[in-house]
Design a protein around this motif. Sequence first.
Motif, PDB file in Angstrom:
ATOM      1  N   TRP A 274       0.800  -1.220   0.000  1.00 50.20           N
ATOM      2  CA  TRP A 274       0.000   0.000   0.000  1.00 50.20           C
ATOM      3  C   TRP A 274       0.834   1.272   0.000  1.00 50.20           C
ATOM      4  CZ3 TRP A 274      -3.770  -1.543   4.543  1.00 50.20           C
ATOM      5  CH2 TRP A 274      -4.587  -2.601   4.110  1.00 50.20           C
ATOM      6  N   TRP A 275       2.133   1.183  -0.099  1.00 50.56           N
ATOM      7  CA  TRP A 275       2.955   2.384  -0.078  1.00 50.56           C
ATOM      8  C   TRP A 275       4.165   2.209  -0.989  1.00 50.56           C
ATOM      9  CZ3 TRP A 275       8.014   1.946   1.820  1.00 50.56           C
ATOM     10  CH2 TRP A 275       8.289   0.750   2.497  1.00 50.56           C
ATOM     11  N   LYS A 276       4.671   3.326  -1.443  1.00 54.14           N
ATOM     12  CA  LYS A 276       5.850   3.343  -2.295  1.00 54.14           C
ATOM     13  C   LYS A 276       6.613   4.625  -1.982  1.00 54.14           C
ATOM     14  CE  LYS A 276       5.666   1.829  -6.497  1.00 54.14           C
ATOM     15  NZ  LYS A 276       5.390   1.689  -7.967  1.00 54.14           N
ATOM     16  N   LEU A 310       2.450   7.527  11.747  1.00 56.49           N
ATOM     17  CA  LEU A 310       3.290   8.611  11.240  1.00 56.49           C
ATOM     18  C   LEU A 310       3.795   9.494  12.381  1.00 56.49           C
ATOM     19  CD1 LEU A 310       1.350   9.597   8.000  1.00 56.49           C
ATOM     20  CD2 LEU A 310       3.649   8.612   8.125  1.00 56.49           C
ATOM     21  N   ALA A 311       2.936   9.734  13.364  1.00 53.83           N
ATOM     22  CA  ALA A 311       3.356  10.539  14.516  1.00 53.83           C
ATOM     23  C   ALA A 311       4.413   9.820  15.342  1.00 53.83           C
ATOM     24  CB  ALA A 311       2.144  10.867  15.388  1.00 53.83           C
ATOM     25  N   ALA A 312       4.367   8.479  15.337  1.00 59.20           N
ATOM     26  CA  ALA A 312       5.314   7.700  16.139  1.00 59.20           C
ATOM     27  C   ALA A 312       6.681   7.570  15.485  1.00 59.20           C
ATOM     28  CB  ALA A 312       4.736   6.311  16.409  1.00 59.20           C
ATOM     29  N   SER A 313       6.772   7.899  14.181  1.00 57.29           N
ATOM     30  CA  SER A 313       8.048   7.740  13.466  1.00 57.29           C
ATOM     31  C   SER A 313       8.420   9.018  12.729  1.00 57.29           C
ATOM     32  CB  SER A 313       7.959   6.578  12.478  1.00 57.29           C
ATOM     33  OG  SER A 313       7.868   5.351  13.138  1.00 57.29           O
ATOM     34  N   PHE A 321       4.580   3.527   7.455  1.00 52.09           N
ATOM     35  CA  PHE A 321       3.711   2.902   6.455  1.00 52.09           C
ATOM     36  C   PHE A 321       3.696   1.383   6.623  1.00 52.09           C
ATOM     37  CE2 PHE A 321       4.633   6.603   3.300  1.00 52.09           C
ATOM     38  CZ  PHE A 321       3.663   7.385   3.917  1.00 52.09           C
ATOM     39  N   ARG A 322       4.855   0.794   6.904  1.00 49.86           N
ATOM     40  CA  ARG A 322       4.910  -0.663   7.089  1.00 49.86           C
ATOM     41  C   ARG A 322       4.056  -1.105   8.271  1.00 49.86           C
ATOM     42  NH1 ARG A 322      10.458  -0.161   5.456  1.00 49.86           N
ATOM     43  NH2 ARG A 322      11.091   0.234   7.623  1.00 49.86           N
ATOM     44  N   ALA A 326       0.626  -3.428   8.050  1.00 51.33           N
ATOM     45  CA  ALA A 326       0.586  -4.719   8.746  1.00 51.33           C
ATOM     46  C   ALA A 326      -0.599  -4.793   9.695  1.00 51.33           C
ATOM     47  CB  ALA A 326       1.888  -4.937   9.510  1.00 51.33           C
ATOM     48  N   ALA A 327      -0.859  -3.705  10.416  1.00 50.28           N
ATOM     49  CA  ALA A 327      -1.969  -3.708  11.370  1.00 50.28           C
ATOM     50  C   ALA A 327      -3.314  -3.701  10.662  1.00 50.28           C
ATOM     51  CB  ALA A 327      -1.852  -2.489  12.293  1.00 50.28           C
TER      52      ALA A 327
END
Length: 390
Positions: A274-276, A310-313, A321-322, A326-327
């Motif tokens: 879902w991300w690139k 996103l706030a956590a990283s 995004f990973r 996954a969640a």
Amino acid sequence: MSERTVLVSGAGVAGPVLAYWLARHGFNVTVVERAGTLRSSGNPVDVRGRAVDVAKRMGVLPRLRAAATGTTGVSFVDAAGRRVGRVDMRAFQRPDEVELPRGDLASILYEASRDHAEFVFDDSIATLDQDEHGVDVTFDHGGPRRFDLVIGADGLHSMTRRLAFGPENEFVRHMGLYVATTPLGDGAGSGRDILMHNTPGRAVAVSTTTGGAFFLYRSPAEPGFDHRDTEQHRRMLTRAFANVAWRAPELLERVRVAEDLYFDSVSQVRLPRWWKGRIALLGDAASCVSLFGDGSTLAMVGAFTLAGELAASPGDPRAAFRRYEAAHRRLVDPKQRNIGQASALLVPATRRGIQMRNLATRLWPALAAAESLKRVLSRPRPADPGGSPA
């Protein structure tokens, strides 16, 4: 702090929720929406499970409850309007869940988030060019801009997905159905049940609680289908329901002059990722679960999860995004397997299928009661003072 400017494409359900929570986490958010205004038509949708908690934390749950449809069930009727079966929808809803028109849900979420983000209507992403540090974006109308991140929450026919991941036909799977809705206003009738009439492969319904008409029919993918071509949609509906009785002729006349007609294929979206880079997908753009898969609930929960990750990283969006994917896949994947059962209930393919469905709905209350009684009788029973079973 880096990675603080985010462009969100799409102001439906997922987009405003994501904008709200990203802003709460300190991001600068811009939301771009192709339409000039929020769409008012669409199917009733449910806010369930964890989405109820998201709505509560946004402070919008009372407004969602005030907009609830109040639908009590689906009554299946014959060509003369006589009831031949019924499903009590209250048997499927928990007390804290809410069913409301999709347009109302989108409007409430937009109202909650519009003061926290920049919203740009009547525009769309034209090109995306990302590098290691950001994404250069051009628009159909507005000037070029640069963002740290871009999130595509722009639905089944996502332009973000097309530009960043590839053509739509690589990821969108037609599920053999088309759906349409249009408002009726005072012409919907009275009562709290949805009224639905079936012929093989066809379902036409009227909802008095939402004031709208609903069409669903089985069909292979239409060659040259354009989800933005309203005149094509009118022709397809007229052809599909030309020989259907009950209120279908009257409702088709409404369709021919309707200014607000929603029509689309019932499809699923499946991507390997879902991300690139600095671009990610959310909601139907990433994982449309079709008409029957709690799409609005998943969109709200997915937006909340993505904002939190996103706030956590800060400084490492790829890790965020990973974790988000996954969640959230754990919630999405089971839902994508539900379409067969739901379509068999709403739009049986044969006359015998319709008859069996109607019979099953008439037997359902008795079977449910028998199952409840069986569970009660199978519970361990306390002993009386004499040692015999009570």
